[in-house]
Design a protein around this motif. Structure first.
Motif, PDB file in Angstrom:
ATOM      1  N   LEU A 234       0.850  -1.206  -0.128  1.00  0.00           N
ATOM      2  CA  LEU A 234       0.151   0.038  -0.024  1.00  0.00           C
ATOM      3  C   LEU A 234       1.009   1.291   0.005  1.00  0.00           C
ATOM      4  O   LEU A 234       1.584   1.514   0.864  1.00  0.00           O
ATOM      5  N   THR A 235       0.842   2.006  -0.970  1.00  0.00           N
ATOM      6  CA  THR A 235       1.712   3.280  -1.024  1.00  0.00           C
ATOM      7  C   THR A 235       0.588   4.378  -1.327  1.00  0.00           C
ATOM      8  O   THR A 235      -0.203   4.171  -1.764  1.00  0.00           O
ATOM      9  N   GLY A 236       1.251   5.502  -0.922  1.00  0.00           N
ATOM     10  CA  GLY A 236       0.467   6.894  -1.065  1.00  0.00           C
ATOM     11  C   GLY A 236       1.285   7.875  -1.141  1.00  0.00           C
ATOM     12  O   GLY A 236       2.371   8.255  -0.758  1.00  0.00           O
ATOM     13  N   LEU A 237       0.643   8.946  -1.962  1.00  0.00           N
ATOM     14  CA  LEU A 237       1.376  10.250  -2.361  1.00  0.00           C
ATOM     15  C   LEU A 237       0.489  11.314  -2.522  1.00  0.00           C
ATOM     16  O   LEU A 237      -0.663  11.217  -2.804  1.00  0.00           O
ATOM     17  N   TYR A 238       0.647  12.499  -1.451  1.00  0.00           N
ATOM     18  CA  TYR A 238      -0.250  13.501  -1.450  1.00  0.00           C
ATOM     19  C   TYR A 238       0.355  14.801  -1.079  1.00  0.00           C
ATOM     20  O   TYR A 238       1.444  14.835  -0.734  1.00  0.00           O
ATOM     21  N   PHE A 239      -0.066  15.955  -1.677  1.00  0.00           N
ATOM     22  CA  PHE A 239       0.175  17.228  -1.613  1.00  0.00           C
ATOM     23  C   PHE A 239      -0.509  18.127  -1.072  1.00  0.00           C
ATOM     24  O   PHE A 239      -1.749  18.629  -2.358  1.00  0.00           O
ATOM     25  N   THR A 264       3.455   2.578   2.882  1.00  0.00           N
ATOM     26  CA  THR A 264       4.604   3.602   2.710  1.00  0.00           C
ATOM     27  C   THR A 264       3.717   4.781   1.908  1.00  0.00           C
ATOM     28  O   THR A 264       3.355   4.718   0.921  1.00  0.00           O
ATOM     29  N   TYR A 265       3.463   5.778   2.619  1.00  0.00           N
ATOM     30  CA  TYR A 265       2.915   7.031   2.427  1.00  0.00           C
ATOM     31  C   TYR A 265       3.805   8.417   2.740  1.00  0.00           C
ATOM     32  O   TYR A 265       4.648   8.241   3.606  1.00  0.00           O
ATOM     33  N   LYS A 266       3.948   8.995   1.529  1.00  0.00           N
ATOM     34  CA  LYS A 266       4.660  10.322   1.741  1.00  0.00           C
ATOM     35  C   LYS A 266       3.944  11.550   1.233  1.00  0.00           C
ATOM     36  O   LYS A 266       2.858  11.351   0.355  1.00  0.00           O
ATOM     37  N   LEU A 363       8.212   6.566  -5.010  1.00  0.00           N
ATOM     38  CA  LEU A 363       6.820   6.387  -5.071  1.00  0.00           C
ATOM     39  C   LEU A 363       6.397   6.342  -6.545  1.00  0.00           C
ATOM     40  O   LEU A 363       5.522   5.625  -6.766  1.00  0.00           O
ATOM     41  N   ILE A 364       6.454   7.444  -7.166  1.00  0.00           N
ATOM     42  CA  ILE A 364       5.983   7.656  -8.406  1.00  0.00           C
ATOM     43  C   ILE A 364       6.740   6.644  -9.452  1.00  0.00           C
ATOM     44  O   ILE A 364       5.840   5.968 -10.182  1.00  0.00           O
ATOM     45  N   GLY A 365       7.947   6.149  -9.054  1.00  0.00           N
ATOM     46  CA  GLY A 365       8.441   5.205  -9.952  1.00  0.00           C
ATOM     47  C   GLY A 365       7.671   3.889  -9.786  1.00  0.00           C
ATOM     48  O   GLY A 365       7.850   2.872 -10.712  1.00  0.00           O
ATOM     49  N   THR A 366       7.186   3.434  -8.656  1.00  0.00           N
ATOM     50  CA  THR A 366       6.569   2.285  -8.594  1.00  0.00           C
ATOM     51  C   THR A 366       4.963   2.076  -9.173  1.00  0.00           C
ATOM     52  O   THR A 366       4.618   0.845  -9.266  1.00  0.00           O
TER      53      THR A 366
END
Length: 388
Positions: A234-239, A264-266, A363-366
């Protein structure tokens, strides 16, 4: 105390946050904001999704599907068995979404099929004249990856809406499913979504949540195992920008032996009253021997006036595990990274961008869809330009 009674007490989870479940919204009290599961959410900005008088569906939220040839996609009335009950809603908004949707979108990946291209589900909110945040909508998506199949599904949210939905992911024995959920709403949108994944024996799930748009976005993700050997990534990206509230709540329930999970969240925040919330709950039950799990959250604070709430929770009820851990960190850019680049002639603003690109780059690369990787990288660049 008898040995039997002591064992019963020790084997019961301390957490009670995920115990109450029902399809009926009335079975959940209207939250007031003091409840543990709601205390970080700005209820006044949910536009009534959590109340006894939620907004009625207006029909201004459209769902379109672009399926791969190997994937069967169809709409089904709720009464049809395909709108399955592999989950039971765990909060009032999720139950309301289940009670209120008109049609379910069902994607079935046949057994042993290997989809050649992603299936894209686009949810678009359309603002009518005089509407605030677009029309109200409720949705339901069921993705069934039958045994030993492989597929990638992209869930793309855009436009203006007040929207609540449930997403069921049923990953059969030996199947592999990747789902990328992109919350790229307009600035005035409100979205409360819940993703429920069930993994069969030796099943693999890759779940990525990318949240960039919206006024308020609250996304819950749950994983449960139906057989040993399940593997969930489970991965996450937020801005988060000024005034945005972006909330991600995860629950991984290990109740089967020899399963794995990684979370993994960033995130990054900039602007006055930008607010990011990350809650990571992992429960390892007594029967889940051989569990291997780790959860990680990191946040970059780019300006003053932001707020981060990051809460990892790990409950272990057996000592027979491979490993378990969690980590959480929030802070500003590290000076030594910037100094290293600036000492080599790179101006401060460019050095800052390079560090943030690197922060999100892994993360973007996954993400398995090249077009999405490019789109998300461009969106992060646009966010960085706003902060200059």
């Amino acid at each position: 105390m008898s040995a039997g009674l002591q064992g019963a007490i020790e084997s019961a989870p301390v957490t009670r946050l995920h115990e109450r479940r029902s399809y009926a919204p009335a079975d959940f009290a209207v939250p007031g904001g003091r409840e543990e599961e709601w205390r970080f959410t700005p209820l006044r900005r949910l536009r009534g999704l959590h109340t006894d008088s939620p907004p009625a569906p207006t029909g201004t939220v459209a769902v379109e599907t672009d399926p791969a040839p190997e994937v069967k996609t169809f709409s089904a009335e709720r009464s049809v068995a395909h709108a399955g009950r592999t989950f039971i809603p765990a909060d009032r908004v999720s139950a309301r979404a289940y009670a209120s949707f008109d049609e379910a979108t069902v994607i079935t990946v046949p057994a042993e099929a290997d989809a050649s291209r992603p299936t894209v589900v686009t949810v678009t909110g359309m603002k009518g004249e005089g509407e605030v945040g677009g029309g109200a909508g409720y949705g339901h998506l069921l993705v069934q990856a039958e045994p030993f199949s492989r597929a990638v599904v992209v869930l793309d949210y855009r436009g203006s809406a007040t929207y609540a939905d449930n997403v069921e992911l049923v990953v059969g024995d030996g199947a592999s499913l990747s789902l990328v959920s992109v919350q790229d709403w307009a600035d005035d949108a409100v979205h409360a979504g819940h993703h429920y994944a069930t993994l069969g024996r030796d099943a693999r799930l890759r779940h990525a949540a990318v949240t960039l748009g919206g006024s308020v976005v609250r996304l819950g993700t749950e994983v449960r195992y139906d057989g040993p050997g399940g593997d969930a990534e489970l991965t996450g990206l937020y801005f988060a920008d000024a005034g945005q509230h972006l909330e991600h709540r995860l629950f991984v329930d290990h109740d089967v032996p020899n399963c794995r999970s990684r979370v993994t969240y960033k995130g990054a925040l900039q602007g006055a009253e930008a607010h990011a919330v990350w809650i990571g709950d992992v429960l390892i039950r007594p029967e889940a021997t051989g569990t291997d799990t780790y959860e990680y959250n990191r946040n970059l604070v780019l300006t003053d006036g932001t707020r981060v709430d990051s809460v990892p929770n790990l409950e272990i009820l057996t000592g027979e595990i491979i490993g378990a851990g969690h980590a959480s960190a929030s802070g500003r850019l590290e000076d030594h990274h910037l100094f290293y680049l600036m000492a080599r002639g790179i101006p401060f603003e460019e050095a800052r961008k390079l560090v943030i690109r690197g922060f999100f780059g892994q993360l973007i690369g996954t993400i398995e869809v090249p077009e999405l990787r490019h789109r998300i990288a461009e969106a992060v660049e646009a966010e960085l330009e706003r902060s200059l």
